[in-house]
Design a protein around this motif. Sequence first.
Motif: not given
Length: 82
Positions: A37-57
């Motif tokens: 959630g913090a990453l999404l908020e901090a990077d809200a203006n980055r154009q990611r439309d349609g490009k997947p990303w993931l966090m792996e624990l």
Amino acid sequence: MPHYHFNVHDGVGTLDREGMLLADIGAARRQAMLLAGALLEADANRQRDGKPWLMELTNQAGEALFRLDFKITTSVPGVSAR
């Protein structure tokens, strides 16, 4: 206490070398959601439309325990995710 790492794979890839000591897998899952959630908020203006990303624990041995997958898709043609 177990040691967990939160690695982000978004075309660049960021390995969490420091990691975090947490009580158990449940605490690690909650922390992963907070960090994402913090990453999404901090990077809200980055154009990611349609490009997947993931966090792996992963655990201290580098074994993947779970992952969170994200993909932002715009539903209206011509509307930017910005």
